[in-house]
Scaffold this active site. Structure first.
Site, short mmCIF file in Angstrom:
data_model
loop_
_atom_site.label_atom_id
_atom_site.label_comp_id
_atom_site.label_asym_id
_atom_site.label_seq_id
_atom_site.Cartn_x
_atom_site.Cartn_y
_atom_site.Cartn_z
N VAL A 153 67.53 34.20 26.16
CA VAL A 153 67.59 35.48 26.89
C VAL A 153 68.64 36.43 26.33
O VAL A 153 68.61 37.63 26.61
CB VAL A 153 67.81 35.28 28.42
CG1 VAL A 153 66.66 34.56 29.06
CG2 VAL A 153 69.15 34.61 28.69
N ASN A 163 66.48 32.95 35.91
CA ASN A 163 67.26 31.75 36.25
C ASN A 163 68.22 31.31 35.15
O ASN A 163 69.21 30.64 35.44
CB ASN A 163 66.28 30.61 36.58
CG ASN A 163 66.98 29.28 36.72
OD1 ASN A 163 67.72 29.06 37.68
ND2 ASN A 163 66.80 28.40 35.75
N SER A 181 74.87 33.31 43.10
CA SER A 181 75.54 32.06 43.47
C SER A 181 76.45 32.33 44.65
O SER A 181 76.95 33.46 44.82
CB SER A 181 76.39 31.54 42.29
OG SER A 181 77.28 30.54 42.74
N TYR A 205 82.76 32.99 35.83
CA TYR A 205 81.42 32.67 36.35
C TYR A 205 81.13 33.45 37.63
O TYR A 205 80.06 34.04 37.79
CB TYR A 205 81.32 31.17 36.60
CG TYR A 205 79.98 30.72 37.15
CD1 TYR A 205 78.85 30.74 36.34
CD2 TYR A 205 79.86 30.27 38.46
CE1 TYR A 205 77.61 30.33 36.84
CE2 TYR A 205 78.63 29.86 38.97
CZ TYR A 205 77.51 29.88 38.15
OH TYR A 205 76.30 29.48 38.64
N ALA A 263 82.45 36.22 38.69
CA ALA A 263 82.30 37.66 38.40
C ALA A 263 80.89 37.95 37.89
O ALA A 263 80.26 38.94 38.28
CB ALA A 263 83.33 38.10 37.37
N SER A 264 80.40 37.08 37.02
CA SER A 264 79.06 37.31 36.47
C SER A 264 77.99 37.18 37.56
O SER A 264 77.03 37.94 37.61
CB SER A 264 78.77 36.35 35.31
OG SER A 264 78.55 35.03 35.77
N LYS A 265 78.17 36.24 38.47
CA LYS A 265 77.17 36.05 39.53
C LYS A 265 77.29 37.14 40.61
O LYS A 265 76.31 37.47 41.27
CB LYS A 265 77.31 34.65 40.14
CG LYS A 265 76.85 33.53 39.19
CD LYS A 265 75.37 33.69 38.85
CE LYS A 265 74.84 32.58 37.98
NZ LYS A 265 73.40 32.71 37.69
N ILE A 295 74.47 22.64 44.44
CA ILE A 295 73.15 22.05 44.22
C ILE A 295 73.28 20.92 43.21
O ILE A 295 74.00 21.05 42.21
CB ILE A 295 72.14 23.11 43.71
CG1 ILE A 295 72.14 24.35 44.64
CG2 ILE A 295 70.75 22.51 43.60
CD1 ILE A 295 71.73 24.10 46.08
#
Lengths: 80, 248
Positions: free
Chosen positions: B65, B91, B143, B156, B158-160, B189
């Site tokens: 991606v 995803n 998330s 992580y 910040a990106s989500k 999960i």
């Protein structure tokens, strides 16, 4: 149908204007060619020529004439 | 129930975890699924089995991606083969942890390249088809840490968080074309990605989940199915927590 006819049809159908107004037409010159209209226009052009424009080209596509210049690039191969 | 009968769906990051569970769930519901993985793996046989045993079908589509050109070609292939695209599940993602003082610009870039820019690319290409058909459903994977934050996960989370913001923005822009954009925000999960935090930390975190256990990828896939299907036809711009009542 010739390429120029396909190109003009995309404008006429997407922006609901007459063909005589296309020459010199620029982005946001008319109400219909706003950011939403731009996406519809790009989708119609991509469909007409079976291509997918790069994001940079969609951003640069700011007039009727500029659109022809972009489509004439080697990667799209549309001759007018 | 065949909630996705005949719907053409693209799921990125489909080699394992939530992505793989989503592919299976979609196939069970009759979808024509394009399962994206970065490079050929031993999944083709499994995808063939899913096609044989369910009303839907599954095909592999290989690309990263982060590679804009490859992503574009993949969407063009789907357009060529199916003439439409009904559902995009963004995803594909990566997770690396670092405390505030240890977050390098390289780490930030790495998180954003896949989790944010990769998703933006996919939305741009998918909507080229969806705008024309005046319909579509896009589901992004945010998330719980993107909403609540979490110690050790600045890059992580910040990106989500960015994924949640771009979901709401895209929903507002694309509603005019009948395209819905929603996100699921999984909690803890039971995936390989989550287990990479280590057993000790995992045990500690489970104590903070009201339902008392880790979630299963299939339970997130069910939420994704809800957004993909017409069951959610009047819902857009929502971020749905799938976290068992977790507190971070």
């Amino acid at each position: 149908m010739t390429n120029i006819e396909k190109y003009n049809n995309a404008f006429v159908n997407s922006l609901e204007i007459t063909e005589d107004r296309l020459a010199g037409l620029k982005y946001q010159d008319i109400e219909a060619w706003d950011s939403v209209g731009h996406m519809t226009l790009v989708a119609a052009i991509e469909d007409a020529f079976d291509i997918m424009l790069d994001t940079d080209d969609i951003i640069d596509f700011n007039s009727y004439e500029k659109g022809k210049e972009i489509l004439s690039k080697e990667e799209y191969g549309v001759a007018f | 129930m065949n909630l996705l009968q005949g719907k053409v769906c693209l799921v990125t990051g489909a080699s394992r975890g939530i992505g793989l569970a989503t592919v299976k769930r979609f196939a069970e519901e009759g979808a024509i699924v394009y399962a994206n993985v970065r490079e050929p793996k031993n999944l083709d046989k499994y995808y063939d089995e899913l096609s044989e045993n369910n009303s839907g079908s599954v095909s592999s589509v290989y690309f990263d991606v982060r590679d804009e050109s490859a992503s574009k070609k993949a969407v063009q292939r789907i357009k060529c083969e199916q003439g439409r695209l009904d559902v995009l599940v963004n995803n594909a993602g990566v997770m690396k942890d670092a405390l505030v003082g240890m977050v390098s610009s390289f780490l930030m870039k790495e998180m954003y390249e896949t989790n944010v820019q990769g998703g933006v690319n996919m939305i741009q290409f998918a909507t080229k088809i969806m705008v024309k058909q005046k319909s579509g459903s896009i589901i992004n994977l945010s998330s719980i840490v993107g909403i609540e934050g979490n110690a050790g996960q600045m890059a992580y989370s910040a990106s989500k968080g960015a994924v949640a913001a771009m979901t709401k923005t895209a929903a507002k822009e694309l509603a005019a074309y009948g395209i819905r954009v929603n996100a699921v925000a999984p909690g803890m999960i039971d995936t390989d990605m989550y287990r990479s935090i280590g057993d000790e930390r995992m045990k500690e975190q489970i104590k903070n989940i009201k339902l008392g256990r880790l979630g299963k990828p299939e339970e997130v896939a069910d939420a994704i199915l809800f957004f993909a299907s017409d069951l959610s036809r009047y819902i857009t711009g929502e971020i749905l927590g799938v976290d068992g009542g977790a507190v971070i």
